[in-house]
Design an enzyme around this catalytic site. Structure first.
Site, PDB file in Angstrom:
ATOM      1  N   PHE A 198       2.341   2.680  -8.564  1.00 56.25           N
ATOM      2  CA  PHE A 198       2.286   1.670  -9.176  1.00 56.25           C
ATOM      3  C   PHE A 198       0.496   1.067  -9.348  1.00 56.25           C
ATOM      4  O   PHE A 198      -0.041   1.352  -8.352  1.00 56.25           O
ATOM      5  CB  PHE A 198       2.801   0.414  -8.262  1.00 56.25           C
ATOM      6  CG  PHE A 198       2.526  -1.285  -8.659  1.00 56.25           C
ATOM      7  CD1 PHE A 198       3.537  -1.387  -9.949  1.00 56.25           C
ATOM      8  CD2 PHE A 198       1.562  -1.916  -8.390  1.00 56.25           C
ATOM      9  CE1 PHE A 198       3.421  -2.776 -10.536  1.00 56.25           C
ATOM     10  CE2 PHE A 198       1.221  -3.058  -9.183  1.00 56.25           C
ATOM     11  CZ  PHE A 198       2.357  -3.592 -10.179  1.00 56.25           C
TER      12      PHE A 198
ATOM     13  N   ASP B 292      -6.356   5.680  -6.479  1.00 58.65           N
ATOM     14  CA  ASP B 292      -5.862   4.133  -6.670  1.00 58.65           C
ATOM     15  C   ASP B 292      -5.952   3.856  -5.104  1.00 58.65           C
ATOM     16  O   ASP B 292      -4.937   3.884  -4.604  1.00 58.65           O
ATOM     17  CB  ASP B 292      -4.829   4.163  -7.434  1.00 58.65           C
ATOM     18  CG  ASP B 292      -4.530   2.369  -7.427  1.00 58.65           C
ATOM     19  OD1 ASP B 292      -4.966   1.659  -6.664  1.00 58.65           O
ATOM     20  OD2 ASP B 292      -3.559   1.888  -8.362  1.00 58.65           O
TER      21      ASP B 292
ATOM     22  N   LYS C 275      -7.509  -5.962  -3.980  1.00 57.40           N
ATOM     23  CA  LYS C 275      -6.741  -6.361  -2.759  1.00 57.40           C
ATOM     24  C   LYS C 275      -7.616  -7.087  -1.832  1.00 57.40           C
ATOM     25  O   LYS C 275      -8.133  -7.743  -1.530  1.00 57.40           O
ATOM     26  CB  LYS C 275      -5.779  -5.618  -2.210  1.00 57.40           C
ATOM     27  CG  LYS C 275      -4.490  -5.613  -3.358  1.00 57.40           C
ATOM     28  CD  LYS C 275      -3.276  -4.812  -2.897  1.00 57.40           C
ATOM     29  CE  LYS C 275      -2.063  -4.780  -3.724  1.00 57.40           C
ATOM     30  NZ  LYS C 275      -1.447  -6.091  -3.925  1.00 57.40           N
TER      31      LYS C 275
HETATM   32  N1  PLP Z   1      -2.790  -0.364  -7.629  1.00 52.86           N
HETATM   33  C1  PLP Z   1      -2.176  -0.473  -6.566  1.00 52.86           C
HETATM   34  C2  PLP Z   1      -2.040   0.711  -5.580  1.00 52.86           C
HETATM   35  C3  PLP Z   1      -1.462  -1.878  -5.930  1.00 52.86           C
HETATM   36  O1  PLP Z   1      -0.756  -1.759  -4.889  1.00 52.86           O
HETATM   37  C4  PLP Z   1      -1.631  -2.967  -7.045  1.00 52.86           C
HETATM   38  C5  PLP Z   1      -0.939  -4.112  -6.650  1.00 52.86           C
HETATM   39  O2  PLP Z   1       0.200  -4.282  -5.826  1.00 52.86           O
HETATM   40  C6  PLP Z   1      -2.279  -2.539  -8.210  1.00 52.86           C
HETATM   41  C7  PLP Z   1      -2.764  -1.242  -8.590  1.00 52.86           C
HETATM   42  C8  PLP Z   1      -2.312  -3.807  -9.096  1.00 52.86           C
HETATM   43  O3  PLP Z   1      -3.419  -4.679  -8.525  1.00 52.86           O
HETATM   44  P1  PLP Z   1      -3.568  -6.234  -9.289  1.00 52.86           P
HETATM   45  O4  PLP Z   1      -2.269  -7.002  -8.902  1.00 52.86           O
HETATM   46  O5  PLP Z   1      -4.528  -6.948  -8.265  1.00 52.86           O
HETATM   47  O6  PLP Z   1      -3.871  -6.076 -10.634  1.00 52.86           O
END
Ligand code: PLP
Length: 385
Positions: free
Chosen positions: A123, A208, A237
């Site tokens: 994700f 990520d 986050k």
């Molecule tokens: N990358 C990862 C690993 C995530 O867990 C998330 C959100 O859950 C995101 C990207 C996306 O982040 P945002 O909701 O701040 O755009």
């Protein structure tokens, strides 16, 4: 718009790992705003720093040098061992920046490499690029045409990765632990092999760490468990402890491809969000929270394993630090609702995984309390779910 299925609760204030709804009911918060409230709620140092910065200057634009941003960039660059930082507001934006930088890097080398390989069940966010990078069809349906240049491989399978690589591959983007996808761990050995492959081919290794970064796994960054570092790293986050901020870090030789005018973000790295992030990093250090994550994460995992002995419906406990999943032999919705009624907030990671994301300063007593509530909500057998 109704983009979220909401729990029937209105949260109005919090302190530490505890939150209260508008009827005065207290809950133990093991969601932390989905891995955001690093220091729990209303941490005095964070509240004071944010209030003071609001009285001084909230925003001024990246047209100017911003002292708090410079300080934060220096701190993050030093912690991650990557020379340059770009600031934005969210995880999706950080990943968009990472994808753009990887493509621009190869463009500047006069190379046709443009494709990003990511993992199935990953994700990476909800913007068009980030959702196309995401290895889950459910987030993509209805949004075509999607941008080209993304392929997915099963997490942990080096052969599949090697087969997917070609002359057009620009980078490999992975989460050290897939949070949304079910708390699936990329093993240290796998990540090290990916690093070696990237070293051999020049392809960029991109991590990520939007969910795993900033102490969540017991190290400042998830990659630190592996003894290697990526070329590009994304954070969001937990970085601002609740104040929106995202960051994309890259080594100097790659970051040069982002010159003036190539990318930007109006709010990114403003004095407020950078002050919040600096305070979060400072408190993490000052209060020894990485050690707390390791200790409390261990306590939570052993407590869950004890429950597993009594409740066979708990199939597998996995995770690292305070990003822990318990895979059940049934859907978790009713168990989550039962815990909520009993004063414990949990969230799923897919239909069958309970996810535990307490704040990094959670106490042993709070871990034990959460385990007791969960124990009362687990069904003795599958038939009773
Ligand atoms: N990358 C990862 C690993 C995530 O867990 C998330 C959100 O859950 C995101 C990207 C996306 O982040 P945002 O909701 O701040 O755009």
């Amino acid at each position: 718009m109704k983009t979220y299925t909401r729990y029937p609760v209105r949260l109005v204030h919090g302190r530490g790992a505890r939150v209260w709804d508008d009827a005065g009911k207290a809950y133990l918060d093991f969601i932390s705003g989905i891995a955001v409230n690093t220091l729990g709620h209303a941490h005095p140092a964070l509240a004071q720093a944010v209030a003071e910065q609001a009285r001084t200057m909230l925003h001024c634009s990246n047209l100017f040098h911003i002292p708090a941003q410079e300080k934060l960039a220096e701190k993050l660059a030093c912690l991650a061992g990557l020379g340059r930082v770009f600031f934005c507001n969210s995880g999706a934006e950080a990943n968009e920046a990472a994808i753009k930088l990887a493509r621009k890097y190869w463009y500047d080398q006069r190379s046709p490499r443009r494709t990003i390989i990511t993992a199935s069940q990953s994700f990476h966010g909800r913007t068009l690029g980030a959702l196309t990078a995401t290895g889950q069809d459910k987030v993509k349906t209805g949004f075509d045409p999607l941008p080209p240049g993304f392929t997915h491989v099963p997490l942990g399978n080096m052969n599949a990765l090697k087969q997917a690589m070609g002359d057009d591959t620009a980078g490999i983007l992975l989460e050290p632990i897939q949070g949304e996808g079910g708390v699936n761990i990329a093993t240290d050995a796998y990540l090290r092999s990916v690093r070696t492959l990237c070293n051999d081919t020049g392809i960029l290794m991109m991590l990520d760490e939007v969910q795993t970064g900033v102490g969540r796994t017991g190290e400042m960054f998830g990659f630190e468990h592996t003894g290697m570092r990526p070329d590009i790293l994304t954070l969001a986050k937990g970085l601002g402890g609740g104040v929106p901020i995202g960051a994309m870090l890259a080594s100097e030789s790659i970051a040069v491809s982002f010159g003036p005018g190539t990318h930007g973000c109006t709010f990114g790295g403003n004095p407020l969000s950078c002050t919040a992030a600096l305070t979060v990093l400072d408190v993490l250090e000052r209060e020894g929270l990485l050690e707390n994550v390791r200790v409390q994460g261990g306590r939570l995992q052993s407590g869950l394993k004890e429950l597993q002995r009594v409740y066979p419906i708990m199939r597998e406990i996995r995770g690292r630090g305070l990003l822990i999943g318990a895979e059940l032999g049934c859907c978790v919705d009713k168990i989550i609702a039962c815990c909520r009624e009993a004063g414990l907030l949990l969230l799923p990671a897919g239909p069958k995984v309970l996810r535990f994301l307490p704040p990094l300063n959670v106490t042993s007593a709070e871990i034990d309390e959460a385990l007791a509530v969960l124990g009362d909500c687990l069904p003795a057998d599958q038939a009773s779910v």
